[in-house]
Design a protein around this motif. Structure first.
Motif, PDB file in Angstrom:
ATOM      1  N   UNK A 402       0.808  -1.215   0.000  1.00 12.03           N
ATOM      2  CA  UNK A 402       0.000   0.000   0.000  1.00 12.03           C
ATOM      3  C   UNK A 402       0.848   1.274   0.000  1.00 12.03           C
ATOM      4  N   UNK A 403       2.152   1.154  -0.005  1.00 13.68           N
ATOM      5  CA  UNK A 403       3.005   2.341  -0.032  1.00 13.68           C
ATOM      6  C   UNK A 403       2.828   3.076  -1.353  1.00 13.68           C
ATOM      7  N   UNK A 404       2.666   4.403  -1.308  1.00  9.03           N
ATOM      8  CA  UNK A 404       2.496   5.211  -2.513  1.00  9.03           C
ATOM      9  C   UNK A 404       3.744   6.039  -2.751  1.00  9.03           C
ATOM     10  N   UNK A 405       3.846   6.595  -3.974  1.00  9.77           N
ATOM     11  CA  UNK A 405       4.993   7.439  -4.301  1.00  9.77           C
ATOM     12  C   UNK A 405       4.819   8.843  -3.753  1.00  9.77           C
ATOM     13  N   UNK A 406       3.584   9.321  -3.668  1.00 14.43           N
ATOM     14  CA  UNK A 406       3.366  10.685  -3.198  1.00 14.43           C
ATOM     15  C   UNK A 406       3.379  10.776  -1.683  1.00 14.43           C
ATOM     16  N   UNK A 407       3.060   9.683  -0.993  1.00 12.66           N
ATOM     17  CA  UNK A 407       3.139   9.665   0.468  1.00 12.66           C
ATOM     18  C   UNK A 407       3.967   8.455   0.878  1.00 12.66           C
ATOM     19  N   UNK A 408       5.213   8.407   0.490  1.00  4.61           N
ATOM     20  CA  UNK A 408       6.040   7.250   0.829  1.00  4.61           C
ATOM     21  C   UNK A 408       6.341   7.235   2.317  1.00  4.61           C
ATOM     22  N   UNK A 409       6.379   6.062   2.874  1.00  4.99           N
ATOM     23  CA  UNK A 409       6.630   5.982   4.311  1.00  4.99           C
ATOM     24  C   UNK A 409       7.321   4.680   4.658  1.00  4.99           C
ATOM     25  N   UNK A 410       8.176   4.754   5.649  1.00  6.39           N
ATOM     26  CA  UNK A 410       8.857   3.601   6.194  1.00  6.39           C
ATOM     27  C   UNK A 410       9.333   3.987   7.586  1.00  6.39           C
ATOM     28  N   UNK A 411       9.935   3.069   8.321  1.00  6.13           N
ATOM     29  CA  UNK A 411      10.489   3.426   9.621  1.00  6.13           C
ATOM     30  C   UNK A 411      11.570   4.493   9.447  1.00  6.13           C
ATOM     31  N   UNK A 412      11.795   5.304  10.489  1.00  2.00           N
ATOM     32  CA  UNK A 412      12.746   6.415  10.395  1.00  2.00           C
ATOM     33  C   UNK A 412      13.666   6.469  11.612  1.00  2.00           C
ATOM     34  N   UNK A 413      14.929   6.761  11.359  1.00  2.00           N
ATOM     35  CA  UNK A 413      15.886   7.061  12.413  1.00  2.00           C
ATOM     36  C   UNK A 413      16.062   8.566  12.476  1.00  2.00           C
ATOM     37  N   UNK A 414      15.954   9.148  13.687  1.00  2.27           N
ATOM     38  CA  UNK A 414      16.127  10.590  13.907  1.00  2.27           C
ATOM     39  C   UNK A 414      17.505  10.846  14.522  1.00  2.27           C
ATOM     40  N   UNK A 415      18.255  11.825  13.953  1.00  2.00           N
ATOM     41  CA  UNK A 415      19.500  12.332  14.536  1.00  2.00           C
ATOM     42  C   UNK A 415      19.444  13.844  14.488  1.00  2.00           C
ATOM     43  N   UNK A 416      19.653  14.523  15.607  1.00  2.00           N
ATOM     44  CA  UNK A 416      19.439  15.971  15.627  1.00  2.00           C
ATOM     45  C   UNK A 416      20.454  16.695  16.494  1.00  2.00           C
ATOM     46  N   UNK A 417      20.626  18.008  16.174  1.00  4.89           N
ATOM     47  CA  UNK A 417      21.483  18.921  16.932  1.00  4.89           C
ATOM     48  C   UNK A 417      20.780  20.270  17.006  1.00  4.89           C
ATOM     49  N   UNK A 418      21.109  21.065  18.032  1.00  6.82           N
ATOM     50  CA  UNK A 418      20.501  22.390  18.148  1.00  6.82           C
ATOM     51  C   UNK A 418      21.216  23.247  19.162  1.00  6.82           C
ATOM     52  N   UNK A 419      20.807  24.525  19.205  1.00  4.84           N
ATOM     53  CA  UNK A 419      21.399  25.462  20.153  1.00  4.84           C
ATOM     54  C   UNK A 419      20.434  26.607  20.409  1.00  4.84           C
ATOM     55  N   UNK A 420      20.580  27.241  21.562  1.00  7.24           N
ATOM     56  CA  UNK A 420      19.829  28.445  21.918  1.00  7.24           C
ATOM     57  C   UNK A 420      20.822  29.545  22.281  1.00  7.24           C
ATOM     58  N   UNK A 421      20.543  30.748  21.790  1.00  3.20           N
ATOM     59  CA  UNK A 421      21.345  31.923  22.136  1.00  3.20           C
ATOM     60  C   UNK A 421      20.443  32.913  22.845  1.00  3.20           C
ATOM     61  N   UNK A 422      20.716  33.158  24.101  1.00  6.16           N
ATOM     62  CA  UNK A 422      19.986  34.153  24.875  1.00  6.16           C
ATOM     63  C   UNK A 422      20.619  35.513  24.617  1.00  6.16           C
ATOM     64  N   UNK A 423      19.978  36.320  23.774  1.00 11.07           N
ATOM     65  CA  UNK A 423      20.502  37.636  23.430  1.00 11.07           C
ATOM     66  C   UNK A 423      20.506  38.529  24.664  1.00 11.07           C
ATOM     67  N   UNK A 424      19.404  38.504  25.392  1.00 12.91           N
ATOM     68  CA  UNK A 424      19.281  39.210  26.667  1.00 12.91           C
ATOM     69  C   UNK A 424      18.164  38.545  27.456  1.00 12.91           C
TER      70      UNK A 424
END
Length: 473
Positions: A402-424
């Motif tokens: 039932x997988x379609x080309x316009x809404x393709x889906x499979x299991x996913x691995x997430x890897x992420x990075x981020x930061x916050x800058x407190x200006x004041x």
């Protein structure tokens, strides 16, 4: 992070206790017209319409769900969503967490999603369904009304997608292009019961707009269908936050199913030659572009699943915070999708079936899906906090055919990075980056026989986001 009071240090972590808050006639070479059978076309057109209608619905997990309602959260793979208190996204994730946000605050930002949908058919036809970067904006406002009550309002795009393949690609019956946007308007209130417990509730009003185009085989020719639909729907959300100790918090949030009824138009067309692909985006026939056969009404209904999210966050040290998330989505409730359009009855009559129904029900048989994430924040100094996260998301697709080309889906691995800058003490900027890698089966199949027709080499995405938070007092 939020400050302890109007003038206190921005980096302090929030605490409840301390308030840190297509049959047609085709012309042959002699100029004569011949009838093209479309008995099977009715069902294939309905499949295309079904896919589009599903996309207009508010799915809550996998596929085209957009978890990215916070850039700060993106950096830790959304671990602890709603109860960390370092931005205003509790309005969406867990309204009880608004009690961590003192005074009056405003947030605006966006995450850009860049897809990599590299696909190859068994006959060697290649393409990439990535249409363009998909913006996922967020805007939140919160206001502390008194010592125990908070109000919040959010405008988000929690569901959306944009995919596009070349118009003559071999598997056009699996979808050619799609663009879906869901706008959510979500007022909430929160009540601080005591120093350990808070609760919140809200209502979501959603507007959905979608465009979907697919090619379908009709006899010895190729037909095309394009759906444009929109609609409004509403649901509710609840949240609870419990803080047993000064450094430990847990959150439990629920979003109700949303019953969607999308109304729109369904345009049909027929290919007239090797290159005569009809452009269903225009109202009239165009020489050399095939036949545009007409426009019909179309409606689809679907009940989106319930969602439950469990989160936790622990201030391990003054500088280090560890967080986690488990999200369950009741996708097993999405068994089938009924579609109604005069086009189905008309196509059936043209094929010789005078009692053909205007309603078709497409089967999906999905399963419940899960998301698991872990994240960490590290405060370098009063101005800078860095973070990272990892997660694994289980797709709701139970049967890969039932997988379609316009809404393709499979299991996913997430890897992420981020930061916050407190200006004041009043202004902060958040930045996030994540890589989502598709894992597992990536094939495209004949939905009737199960024969594999092609395969995605990649089903990946890169997410890049930035936002700001401003505190008025």
């Amino acid at each position: 992070m939020v400050r302890t009071d109007v003038t206190g240090p921005v980096r302090d972590r929030p605490s409840i206790t301390r308030r840190r808050r297509c049959i047609v006639r085709k012309t042959d070479e002699s100029g004569a017209q011949r009838r093209i059978p479309v008995k099977n076309a009715m069902f294939k057109f309905s499949a295309a319409l079904t896919l589009a209608a599903a996309a207009t619905s508010a799915a809550y997990a996998g596929g085209f769900m957009l978890t990215e309602q916070s850039v700060a959260g993106l950096g830790r793979a959304y671990a602890g969503s709603g109860i960390v208190g370092d931005d205003l996204s509790a309005v969406w994730y867990n309204p009880a967490g608004m009690v961590l946000l003192p005074g009056t605050q405003f947030q605006m930002g966006s995450v850009m999603a860049y897809l990599d949908l590299d696909v190859e058919t068994n006959k060697g036809d290649t393409d990439n369904g990535a249409k363009h970067g998909v913006p996922i904006p967020n805007m939140f406002f919160t206001h502390q009304m008194n010592e125990d009550m908070w109000f919040g309002f959010g405008i988000t795009v929690p569901f959306g997608m944009a995919t596009e393949y070349k118009r003559d690609w071999e598997l056009a019956d699996h979808g050619m292009n799609a663009e879906v946007k869901v706008f959510d308007f979500n007022p909430n209130v929160a009540w601080k019961v005591n120093d350990k417990l808070s609760i919140g509730a809200g209502m979501s009003l959603q507007y959905v707009t979608a465009h979907f185009e697919s090619g379908v085989p009709v006899g010895g020719a190729t037909g095309y269908g394009r759906l444009s639909a929109d609609g409004w729907a509403w649901g509710g959300n609840l949240g609870v936050m419990w803080q047993p100790t000064e450094t430990l918090r847990f959150g439990l949030a629920y979003r109700s199913q949303v019953n969607h009824h999308a109304d729109g138009t369904f345009k049909a067309g027929m290919k007239t030659g090797p290159d005569g692909i009809p452009d269903l985006r225009i109202p009239a026939n165009t020489s050399g572009k095939g036949y545009n056969l007409g426009t019909y009404d179309g409606q689809a209904t679907m009940s989106a699943p319930h969602v439950v999210t469990l989160t936790g966050t622990w201030e391990a040290t003054q500088a280090l915070r560890l967080s986690g998330l488990v999200r369950w989505t009741n996708w097993a409730s999405f068994d089938s999708l009924p579609i109604t359009s005069p086009a189905f009855g008309r196509l059936g009559q043209m094929a010789g079936n005078q009692t053909s129904s205007n309603t078709h029900k497409e089967e999906y048989h999905w399963k419940d899906s899960w998301l698991f994430t872990l994240g960490a924040d590290y405060t370098i100094n009063d101005a800078v906090t860095v973070r990272s996260g990892v997660g694994y998301e289980i797709s709701p697709v139970d049967d890969d055919k039932y997988r379609s080309a316009t809404i393709p889906d499979t299991d996913r691995l997430w890897l992420s990075l981020g930061a916050t800058w407190h200006v004041n003490n009043k202004l902060q900027g958040d930045f996030g980056l994540a890589y989502l890698k598709g894992i597992g089966d990536k094939g495209l199949y004949n939905k009737t026989t199960g024969e594999q027709l092609g395969e995605f080499n990649k089903l990946d995405a890169i997410l890049v986001g930035a936002q700001f938070v401003y505190r008025f007092d």
